[in-house]
Design an enzyme around this catalytic site. Structure first.
Site, short mmCIF file in Angstrom:
data_model
loop_
_atom_site.label_atom_id
_atom_site.label_comp_id
_atom_site.label_asym_id
_atom_site.label_seq_id
_atom_site.Cartn_x
_atom_site.Cartn_y
_atom_site.Cartn_z
N ASP A 96 0.79 -1.23 0.00
CA ASP A 96 0.00 0.00 0.00
C ASP A 96 0.83 1.28 0.00
O ASP A 96 0.35 2.34 0.40
CB ASP A 96 -0.92 0.01 1.22
CG ASP A 96 -0.15 -0.15 2.54
OD1 ASP A 96 1.09 -0.03 2.54
OD2 ASP A 96 -0.81 -0.40 3.57
N GLU A 118 -0.96 -9.01 -1.63
CA GLU A 118 -1.54 -8.45 -0.41
C GLU A 118 -2.62 -7.43 -0.76
O GLU A 118 -2.66 -6.31 -0.27
CB GLU A 118 -0.47 -7.81 0.47
CG GLU A 118 -0.91 -7.64 1.93
CD GLU A 118 0.12 -6.97 2.80
OE1 GLU A 118 0.80 -7.69 3.55
OE2 GLU A 118 0.29 -5.75 2.70
N GLU A 132 -1.83 5.32 3.10
CA GLU A 132 -1.80 3.95 2.57
C GLU A 132 -3.18 3.40 2.21
O GLU A 132 -3.32 2.65 1.25
CB GLU A 132 -1.11 3.01 3.57
CG GLU A 132 0.40 3.22 3.68
CD GLU A 132 0.78 4.34 4.63
OE1 GLU A 132 1.99 4.61 4.75
OE2 GLU A 132 -0.12 4.96 5.25
N HIS A 210 6.32 4.54 13.75
CA HIS A 210 6.85 5.32 12.63
C HIS A 210 5.78 5.91 11.73
O HIS A 210 6.06 6.77 10.91
CB HIS A 210 7.76 4.43 11.76
CG HIS A 210 7.00 3.42 10.96
ND1 HIS A 210 6.55 2.24 11.52
CD2 HIS A 210 6.59 3.40 9.67
CE1 HIS A 210 5.91 1.54 10.60
NE2 HIS A 210 5.91 2.21 9.47
N ARG A 212 3.01 7.72 9.51
CA ARG A 212 2.81 9.15 9.25
C ARG A 212 1.66 9.72 10.08
O ARG A 212 1.74 10.84 10.59
CB ARG A 212 2.54 9.37 7.75
CG ARG A 212 2.47 10.82 7.32
CD ARG A 212 2.20 10.91 5.83
NE ARG A 212 3.32 10.41 5.05
CZ ARG A 212 4.31 11.17 4.60
NH1 ARG A 212 4.33 12.45 4.86
NH2 ARG A 212 5.28 10.64 3.88
N HIS A 243 13.08 4.80 13.74
CA HIS A 243 12.93 5.12 12.31
C HIS A 243 13.74 6.37 11.99
O HIS A 243 13.77 7.33 12.77
CB HIS A 243 11.45 5.35 12.00
CG HIS A 243 11.13 5.28 10.54
ND1 HIS A 243 11.32 6.35 9.68
CD2 HIS A 243 10.64 4.27 9.78
CE1 HIS A 243 10.94 5.99 8.46
NE2 HIS A 243 10.53 4.74 8.49
#
Length: 371
Positions: A96, A118, A132, A210, A212, A243
């Site tokens: 994604d 997926e 995503e 991590h 967004r 990250h």
């Protein structure tokens, strides 16, 4: 001979596509080309190297402080050149990310079939996970073969009017990838962790954060909750691979860098992360891949997100959503950390994400596509 271009850019994509690449390369009638957009440059290349795979195209598309529109335009432009200069018969993407959507879109523009590994995961909230969820939904509209990892993913695609003949339920290739880890590799990973002063005992907590949508105030609350847990459970060791995104890195080091029972590391390689998951008592994460891998090891997982497109783990009792809610993170962690590790283990044989045979189903479907 069919030329198949596999487009990836992040570590999770590299992990989940490596078994597919290796299996397809066993077929003398298939030529597999690998494009790494290097959306996560070091992590993706490191992971490919672990599987003995070298990218044919490395695009180096990332820049400091980039916008989503900026990285999208660079990936679209650089990937387009590959199709311009090479005969491609099919494109494989996974998941994604921006790399997935751009790769599928360029393939569509060139009238090349898209195979989506997926496919079908949905939260139905375009901002959870962001961006995503939108990437995955948009990719579905231009995909020719949808490899759904679970029954829920399969049903989601059917509800979106994808023809059943285009959907194959496969399981998740992340489970297949685990089988590539030999005892020797895992022993080496264990030694690396020990050299980082990680105690592989029954009082180990793994934390990864991590995403967004967790940047900003949410990350502040998550770090506050973790700080309180480290004080309450001072006999436990908290390991957090940090990250490299500056929106995450600086805050994590400021909040946790001076706490004695916290180990902050650079991003770990794939075997090290698996070794940690095998040993840990509790996992706190906002990662999608970790939600899929952890059930194999019987680990309870607290998902620091408000929505997840991987609801199977929640339904099966492996995961709980805690968001960035300080009280909820602490109370659910208490329920596990206050007990002995043996009391908190789950049945790993019931991992809802696959049985380790997804790759075979995917490669068989791809070969039959042209019959």
């Amino acid at each position: 001979m069919k030329n198949i271009l596999v487009i990836l850019g992040t570590r999770p994509e590299a992990i989940k596509l490596a078994p597919v690449i290796l299996n397809l390369r066993k077929d003398p009638d298939v030529r597999v080309l690998v494009c790494n957009t290097e959306q996560q440059k070091e992590l993706s290349n490191q992971t490919l190297n672990f599987f003995g795979i070298t990218a044919d195209f490395k695009l180096d598309t990332m820049q400091p402080n980039q916008t989503l529109a900026g990285v999208q335009s660079r990936i679209l432009s650089t990937v387009s050149d590959i199709y311009k200069n090479n005969k491609i018969d099919a494109t494989i993407v996974q998941g994604d990310t921006m790399t997935v959507f751009c790769g599928a879109l360029v393939s569509f523009y060139n009238r090349v079939p898209v195979f989506h590994v997926e496919a079908g995961l949905r939260s139905y909230d375009l901002f959870e996970p962001f961006p995503e969820e939108a990437m995955r939904q948009m990719t579905a509209r231009i995909t020719d073969l949808h490899f759904a990892p679970t029954q829920l993913a399969y049903e989601a695609l059917l509800k979106e009017n994808i023809p059943p003949k285009k959907i194959i339920r496969t399981g998740n290739t992340v489970i297949d990838a685990l089988s590539c880890l030999s005892e020797e590799i895992m022993k080496e990973a264990q030694n690396k962790l020990l050299s980082r002063s990680v105690s592989l005992n029954d009082k180990l907590v793994l934390v990864t954060v991590h995403r967004r949508e967790n940047h900003g105030d949410r990350l502040d609350r998550i770090l506050e909750a973790i700080t309180l847990l480290t004080k309450k459970y001072s006999d436990h060791q908290f390991v957090l691979p940090v990250h490299p995104n500056p929106n995450v890195y600086t805050k994590v080091h400021t909040a946790l860098g001076n706490i004695q029972n916290v180990i902050l590391t650079e991003p770990l390689d794939y075997p090290e992360l698996v070794c940690l998951m095998k040993s840990t008592k509790l996992i706190l994460t906002d990662s999608g891949g970790v939600q899929e891998e952890a059930p194999t090891f019987g680990n309870p997982v607290l998902v620091m997100r408000y929505e997840t497109e991987r609801t199977e783990g929640v339904d099966a009792g492996f995961s709980k959503l805690v968001g960035a809610d300080i009280d909820k993170i602490i109370s659910e962690s208490d329920a596990i950390l206050s007990k002995n590790k043996s009391e908190t283990r789950l049945d790993g044989s019931k991992n809802p994400y696959g049985d380790g045979h997804a790759t075979e189903k995917i490669t068989t479907a791809i070969k039959e596509f042209w019959k």
